[in-house]
Design an enzyme around this catalytic site. Sequence first.
Site, PDB file in Angstrom:
ATOM      1  CE  LYS A 140      -3.822   1.081  -1.084  1.00  0.00           C
ATOM      2  NZ  LYS A 140      -4.379   0.549   0.157  1.00  0.00           N
ATOM      3  CE1 TYR A 166      -4.028  -0.874  -5.014  1.00  0.00           C
ATOM      4  CE2 TYR A 166      -4.708  -3.172  -5.137  1.00  0.00           C
ATOM      5  CZ  TYR A 166      -4.431  -2.043  -4.388  1.00  0.00           C
ATOM      6  OH  TYR A 166      -4.528  -2.095  -3.022  1.00  0.00           O
ATOM      7  CE1 TYR A 218      -4.209   1.201   4.394  1.00  0.00           C
ATOM      8  CE2 TYR A 218      -2.936   0.041   6.053  1.00  0.00           C
ATOM      9  CZ  TYR A 218      -3.158   0.384   4.743  1.00  0.00           C
ATOM     10  OH  TYR A 218      -2.321  -0.076   3.795  1.00  0.00           O
ATOM     11  CB  SER A 241      -0.930   0.021   1.203  1.00  0.00           C
ATOM     12  OG  SER A 241      -2.044  -0.769   0.937  1.00  0.00           O
ATOM     13  CB  VAL A 261      -0.340  -5.997   3.944  1.00  0.00           C
ATOM     14  CG1 VAL A 261      -1.587  -5.333   4.503  1.00  0.00           C
ATOM     15  CG2 VAL A 261      -0.409  -6.186   2.445  1.00  0.00           C
TER      16      VAL A 261
HETATM   17  N1  GLN Z   1      -2.029  -5.409  -2.259  1.00  0.00           N
HETATM   18  C1  GLN Z   1      -2.707  -5.229  -1.009  1.00  0.00           C
HETATM   19  C2  GLN Z   1      -4.188  -5.304  -1.213  1.00  0.00           C
HETATM   20  O1  GLN Z   1      -4.656  -4.767  -2.166  1.00  0.00           O
HETATM   21  C3  GLN Z   1      -2.323  -3.904  -0.416  1.00  0.00           C
HETATM   22  C4  GLN Z   1      -2.992  -3.642   0.919  1.00  0.00           C
HETATM   23  C5  GLN Z   1      -2.107  -3.010   1.944  1.00  0.00           C
HETATM   24  O2  GLN Z   1      -0.883  -2.966   1.869  1.00  0.00           O
HETATM   25  N2  GLN Z   1      -2.762  -2.560   2.990  1.00  0.00           N
HETATM   26  O3  GLN Z   1      -4.914  -5.892  -0.435  1.00  0.00           O
END
Ligand code: GLN
Length: 304
Positions: free
Chosen positions: A64, A187, A238, A61, A256
Amino acid sequence: MKDKIMEIIEKNKGLVREGFVADYIPALSKANPNNIGVSIVDLNGNIYNVGDYNEKFTIQSISKVLSLILALLDHGEEKVFNKVGYEPTDEPFNTIYKLDFNWNKPSNPMINSGAIVTTSLIKGNGDEKINRILDLIKVMTGNPNVSIDEEVYLSEKETGNRNRAMAYLLKSKGILSGDVEEILDTYFKQCSIQVTSFDLAKIGLFIAKGCPLETKGLIDNARIAAIVTAIMFTSGMYNFSGEYAVNVGIPSKSGVGGGILGVVPGNYGIGIYGPALDRYGNSSVGYGIIRDLSQHLKLNILSR
Ligand code: GLN
């Protein structure tokens, strides 16, 4: 400084046992939960790398932040925030149900639905989008070898049905334009880019310096940096972003894969790695370490 970082790692090591390595993307479950890497770089060129700073992991993430930068460069602020909100949410990163309310767009660019929107806004056909993300990381880190972890990418693509569901819902609402599978493919690939804690620290410093990009977009670099830093501060961790802001006070973004990117405007870039995650999907040991670093180095941007 290195001794202090080592001391902070030692103090927080036990937090590894309070977290779990992500396994909803099967290839991620192979990470060693005991790896801990900490990197700090500052404006004067000082570099502090401690522990497993050479260990590669997927950016997840944290990518992003990069898709938001490129979407802003390509379309400017108004058009981007027409399709995704500025506001934090108390829902988890992969929340979907509120998108079904007819007035809603994704709350912010740091949750999955919001990032799928910013990725859709990156200009380019086919592989051009992902190559632009990779090129941006190469410019920010000076590391020409940044690449995609194919195994993680295929694992994400195979199991990413929740992301697929939200992308199709966004398409049906007219928020997403273009080929949904192609957007999802970008993505999944951007989440699977391999980095080290040192790479993250350099990305952080680049943003801390005001995003000195050579390419001219529709918006000033300084404005991009200000937007990205503010959104990281309010939504980057988050539905833990509020408590994190109180205790750490550094605009940050987690993934993650176990990474945390920290930006101390005008001062430092921070990269931390620790793949065991807490219930919000943030690195459990990473949180403890950055909290102590913030206290020790007085990095809380709201404290005087
Ligand atoms: N690739 C992960 C997903 O889309 C990214 C989520 C994350 O790092 N929080 O679920």
